[in-house]
Structure formats: C-alpha cells, structure tokens
Enzyme design. Structure first.
Site, short mmCIF file in Angstrom:
data_model
loop_
_atom_site.label_atom_id
_atom_site.label_comp_id
_atom_site.label_asym_id
_atom_site.label_seq_id
_atom_site.Cartn_x
_atom_site.Cartn_y
_atom_site.Cartn_z
N PRO A 11 0.78 -1.15 0.02
CA PRO A 11 0.05 0.14 -0.09
C PRO A 11 0.78 1.19 0.06
O PRO A 11 1.81 1.48 0.61
CB PRO A 11 -1.01 0.16 1.33
N ASN A 12 0.29 2.26 -0.80
CA ASN A 12 0.88 3.61 -0.86
C ASN A 12 2.22 3.72 -1.92
O ASN A 12 2.63 4.81 -2.25
CB ASN A 12 1.00 4.10 0.39
N ARG A 19 5.19 10.73 -2.64
CA ARG A 19 4.78 10.73 -1.15
C ARG A 19 6.05 10.71 -0.10
O ARG A 19 6.84 9.87 -0.51
CB ARG A 19 4.07 9.14 -0.87
N TYR A 24 11.41 8.60 0.93
CA TYR A 24 11.18 7.56 0.06
C TYR A 24 11.90 7.91 -1.25
O TYR A 24 11.90 7.09 -2.11
CB TYR A 24 9.90 7.16 -0.15
N ASN A 75 8.14 -5.74 -1.11
CA ASN A 75 7.94 -4.39 -0.14
C ASN A 75 6.68 -4.42 0.46
O ASN A 75 5.76 -3.87 -0.45
CB ASN A 75 8.62 -3.27 -0.80
N ALA A 78 3.21 -0.96 4.61
CA ALA A 78 2.68 -0.90 6.06
C ALA A 78 2.03 -2.36 6.40
O ALA A 78 2.24 -3.00 7.85
CB ALA A 78 1.52 0.01 6.35
N GLU A 99 12.88 -9.38 1.27
CA GLU A 99 12.08 -8.37 1.91
C GLU A 99 12.80 -6.91 1.61
O GLU A 99 13.89 -6.94 1.75
CB GLU A 99 11.74 -8.44 3.32
N HIS A 101 12.62 -2.78 2.07
CA HIS A 101 12.11 -1.39 2.50
C HIS A 101 13.15 -0.28 2.07
O HIS A 101 14.26 -0.49 2.34
CB HIS A 101 12.10 -1.46 3.98
N ARG A 108 13.35 4.20 12.55
CA ARG A 108 11.92 4.84 12.41
C ARG A 108 11.22 4.30 13.78
O ARG A 108 11.67 3.87 14.86
CB ARG A 108 11.39 4.64 11.07
C1 DQA Z 1 8.26 0.83 3.80
C2 DQA Z 1 8.34 0.91 5.34
C3 DQA Z 1 6.97 0.81 6.06
O1 DQA Z 1 7.03 1.08 7.30
C4 DQA Z 1 6.09 1.89 5.32
O2 DQA Z 1 4.73 1.57 6.14
C5 DQA Z 1 5.84 1.82 3.88
C6 DQA Z 1 7.02 1.74 3.31
C7 DQA Z 1 9.53 1.13 3.07
O3 DQA Z 1 9.90 0.90 1.98
O4 DQA Z 1 10.54 1.86 3.85
O5 DQA Z 1 4.87 2.08 3.43
O6 DQA Z 1 8.15 -0.50 3.66
#
Ligand code: DQA
Length: 145
Positions: A11-12, A19, A24, A75, A78, A99, A101, A108
């Site tokens: 998501p997002n 964003r 990011y 990835n 959240a 995985e 990020h 964080r």
């Molecule tokens: C994320 C880190 C997550 O905590 C966050 O909710 C994201 C992006 C990252 O790529 O750093 O949406 O996965």
C-alpha cells in the site's frame, strides 16, 4: 526459459516519488520497475511487477506466483508490520523471498521494527533507498542462476 521474479509492492507505494520524498526519494515505482527490468535482462532473469493497496490482492499475487515465479521481491509497506495473512501466503510459496524496505525501518518508529514477513524472508534489505530493489535482484541472480 528464464526464471521469473515477481516484484510485489504494498500500500501507498503507487505514490512513490510523490509521497514523503524526504523519506522515500523522488523515483517513481515505474522508474523502479523499469530499472529492474533492464537489470533482469542483463542477469538472465525476467521480472513481473505488481502493486496493490489491498491485502487480499497481495495474497492472491503470492498464490499466483506459486506456479510462475522462482522468487519474490516484496515490499509489503505498512502490511509488513501487521499482516499474518501475507506471512502465511509467503509460507506457502516455495521459492526465494527477499524483503525490501526503501527506508531504514529500524531508525524509525518502534512499530516499524516488527516485521511478520521477516519470519519468512530469506534476506532483508532496508535503508538503501530504491536501490534496494536492484540489490535484491542481483541477490536473486546469484542464488538462482
Ligand atoms: C516501507 C516502510 C514501511 O514502514 C512503510 O509503511 C512503507 C514503506 C519502506 O519501503 O521503507 O509504506 O516499507
């Protein structure tokens, strides 16, 4: 037949580049996928990419990958920190799971320090920006080819 890698984003991440760019970065998800596709060809792999804001869609993508992909670069965004269902789906996938990020989640908020997906992942990359995706792809190539 070249081995297929699914790059799966949660998501997002469709808003990547727009964003919170201070966290990011400015590259879009399209940029990320394009870079990975070019690199995949060099590495002798094929990539497919999917993004969803919906947990069930991500689970369906993982189920489909059971028959098509040798590895998943995920990835989960959240959902990393909340989804037992995505963990269960990944546990039903026999290939390599990496995985990624973009941000260093460990630097964080404490709720980002917990990852259900890490209980399944064969490797984790965090805090390398979008370069994490190409690093993961290189790792896929060294493990799979
Ligand atoms: C994320 C880190 C997550 O905590 C966050 O909710 C994201 C992006 C990252 O790529 O750093 O949406 O996965």
């Amino acid at each position: 037949m070249t081995k297929q890698i699914l790059i799966l984003n949660g998501p997002n991440l469709n808003l990547l580049g727009k964003r919170q760019p201070e966290i990011y970065g400015h590259d879009t998800l399209e940029d990320v996928v394009a870079n990975c596709s070019v690199l995949a060809e060099e590495l002798g792999l094929t990539v497919t990419a999917a993004q969803s804001n919906h947990e069930g869609d991500i689970i369906d993508q993982i189920h489909s990958a059971r028959d098509t992909a040798a590895g998943i670069i995920i990835n989960p965004a959240a959902f990393t920190h909340t989804s037992v269902a995505i963990l269960d789906a990944l546990n039903a996938f026999d290939g390599i799971v990496l995985e990624v990020h973009i941000s260093n989640v460990h630097k964080r908020e404490s709720f980002r320090h917990q990852s259900y997906v890490s209980l399944r992942a064969d490797g984790v990359i965090a805090g390398f920006g979008v370069e994490g995706y190409t690093l993961a792809l290189r790792r896929m190539a060294s493990v799979l080819t």
